[in-house]
Design a protein around this motif. Sequence first.
Motif, PDB file in Angstrom:
ATOM      1  N   THR A  98       0.800  -1.224   0.000  1.00  0.00           N
ATOM      2  CA  THR A  98       0.000   0.000   0.000  1.00  0.00           C
ATOM      3  C   THR A  98       0.832   1.273   0.000  1.00  0.00           C
ATOM      4  OG1 THR A  98      -0.164  -0.018   2.426  1.00  0.00           O
ATOM      5  CG2 THR A  98      -1.884  -1.181   1.205  1.00  0.00           C
ATOM      6  N   ASP A  99       2.095   1.180   0.367  1.00  0.00           N
ATOM      7  CA  ASP A  99       2.989   2.343   0.402  1.00  0.00           C
ATOM      8  C   ASP A  99       4.072   2.170  -0.647  1.00  0.00           C
ATOM      9  OD1 ASP A  99       1.774   3.714   2.663  1.00  0.00           O
ATOM     10  OD2 ASP A  99       2.535   2.049   3.862  1.00  0.00           O
ATOM     11  N   PRO A 104       5.449  10.597  -3.097  1.00  0.00           N
ATOM     12  CA  PRO A 104       6.814  11.146  -3.008  1.00  0.00           C
ATOM     13  C   PRO A 104       7.452  11.017  -1.635  1.00  0.00           C
ATOM     14  CG  PRO A 104       5.434  12.617  -4.289  1.00  0.00           C
ATOM     15  CD  PRO A 104       4.509  11.574  -3.713  1.00  0.00           C
ATOM     16  N   LYS A 105       6.662  11.059  -0.575  1.00  0.00           N
ATOM     17  CA  LYS A 105       7.247  10.956   0.768  1.00  0.00           C
ATOM     18  C   LYS A 105       7.900   9.601   1.006  1.00  0.00           C
ATOM     19  CE  LYS A 105       3.099   9.375   3.244  1.00  0.00           C
ATOM     20  NZ  LYS A 105       2.106   9.716   4.295  1.00  0.00           N
ATOM     21  N   ASN A 106       7.567   8.610   0.167  1.00  0.00           N
ATOM     22  CA  ASN A 106       8.172   7.280   0.303  1.00  0.00           C
ATOM     23  C   ASN A 106       9.472   7.145  -0.478  1.00  0.00           C
ATOM     24  OD1 ASN A 106       5.955   6.413   1.840  1.00  0.00           O
ATOM     25  ND2 ASN A 106       4.841   5.704   0.025  1.00  0.00           N
ATOM     26  N   CYS A 131       8.321  -4.508  -7.099  1.00  0.00           N
ATOM     27  CA  CYS A 131       8.006  -3.209  -6.522  1.00  0.00           C
ATOM     28  C   CYS A 131       6.511  -2.950  -6.677  1.00  0.00           C
ATOM     29  CB  CYS A 131       8.825  -2.082  -7.158  1.00  0.00           C
ATOM     30  SG  CYS A 131       8.448  -1.762  -8.892  1.00  0.00           S
ATOM     31  N   PHE A 132       6.006  -1.928  -5.988  1.00  0.00           N
ATOM     32  CA  PHE A 132       4.575  -1.660  -5.966  1.00  0.00           C
ATOM     33  C   PHE A 132       4.293  -0.173  -6.142  1.00  0.00           C
ATOM     34  CE2 PHE A 132       5.371  -5.363  -3.214  1.00  0.00           C
ATOM     35  CZ  PHE A 132       4.648  -6.321  -3.918  1.00  0.00           C
ATOM     36  N   ARG A 137      -5.243   6.674  -2.172  1.00  0.00           N
ATOM     37  CA  ARG A 137      -5.593   7.583  -1.059  1.00  0.00           C
ATOM     38  C   ARG A 137      -6.050   8.945  -1.581  1.00  0.00           C
ATOM     39  NH1 ARG A 137      -0.784   4.941   0.959  1.00  0.00           N
ATOM     40  NH2 ARG A 137      -1.300   3.545   2.694  1.00  0.00           N
ATOM     41  N   GLY A 138      -6.913   8.902  -2.602  1.00  0.00           N
ATOM     42  CA  GLY A 138      -7.465  10.122  -3.178  1.00  0.00           C
ATOM     43  C   GLY A 138      -6.616  10.763  -4.257  1.00  0.00           C
TER      44      GLY A 138
END
Length: 288
Positions: A98-99, A104-106, A131-132, A137-138
Amino acid sequence: MKRRNFIATAAAGTAGAATTSLSAQSMASPKKEFKLKNNINHSVAQWCFASYPLEEFLAILKDLGVKGIDLIGPDNFTLLKKYDIHCAMCNGAELGLTDGFNEPKNHEQLIKNYKEVIPKVADAGYTNLICFSGNRRGMDDYVGLQNCYEGLAQLMPIAEKHGVVLQMELFNQINHPDYMCDSSLWGVELCRRLDSDNFKLLYDIYHMQIQEGDIINSIKQYHQYFGHYHTAGVPGRNEIDETQELYYPAIIKAIHETGFEGYVAQEFIVSWEDKIAALKDALLRCDI
């Protein structure tokens, strides 16, 4: 013949035939002579057989003549070498399903992880690393596509240097609600933007049958972007036998005819009591 008598007779006959068919399937299929032609490179997702200790399962694969295993990380590469089993799809750098790269924060942590794992994959003699995209999330799909591009583009030089292919898996929205990479076209567009042989899509046949269907046509049209395949039956994600709607011999034939030289991995949830018999049956159905 009176209609009521006909229906009663037909129902009894159908029930008997169905019982015989199911019985024959469950009894006869596992007894087929097991010998792989290996025109297809076979692999198996380890998590589906997690009831077996990894070393025991590797020994089983070795005995069956199966060359690959999926979703193993660097900590177990040495054990795979012991049994001469190839890691057809490595893991260990991702943050989870899910992440992913669409946020970008990841990027900082993902880039750090992949820069550490890519050389380990290469040093072990393996090629593919999963990879994912992560969940929406909108987030707009086009924004997420660009974010994935910007994050993955930073990894392409090191992937190309080490000969490692990052592969983003396609999922459906039933099993993985809100996951962004849920469309062949979305994934293909990401491949086109990155424009590197070191980024491909992991085409999960089960997920894409649920999400969009038209499996064989998609394989024929976009096969150059598909670097790995996963199997499972629809509905239920169980065995790929006559209890489900996909006809895997035709699908595998279509894959083979594209010139594909990668791996096809069994990733179904076993419902048979004899798990290895179920695996053998699936492998034979995908062996052309």
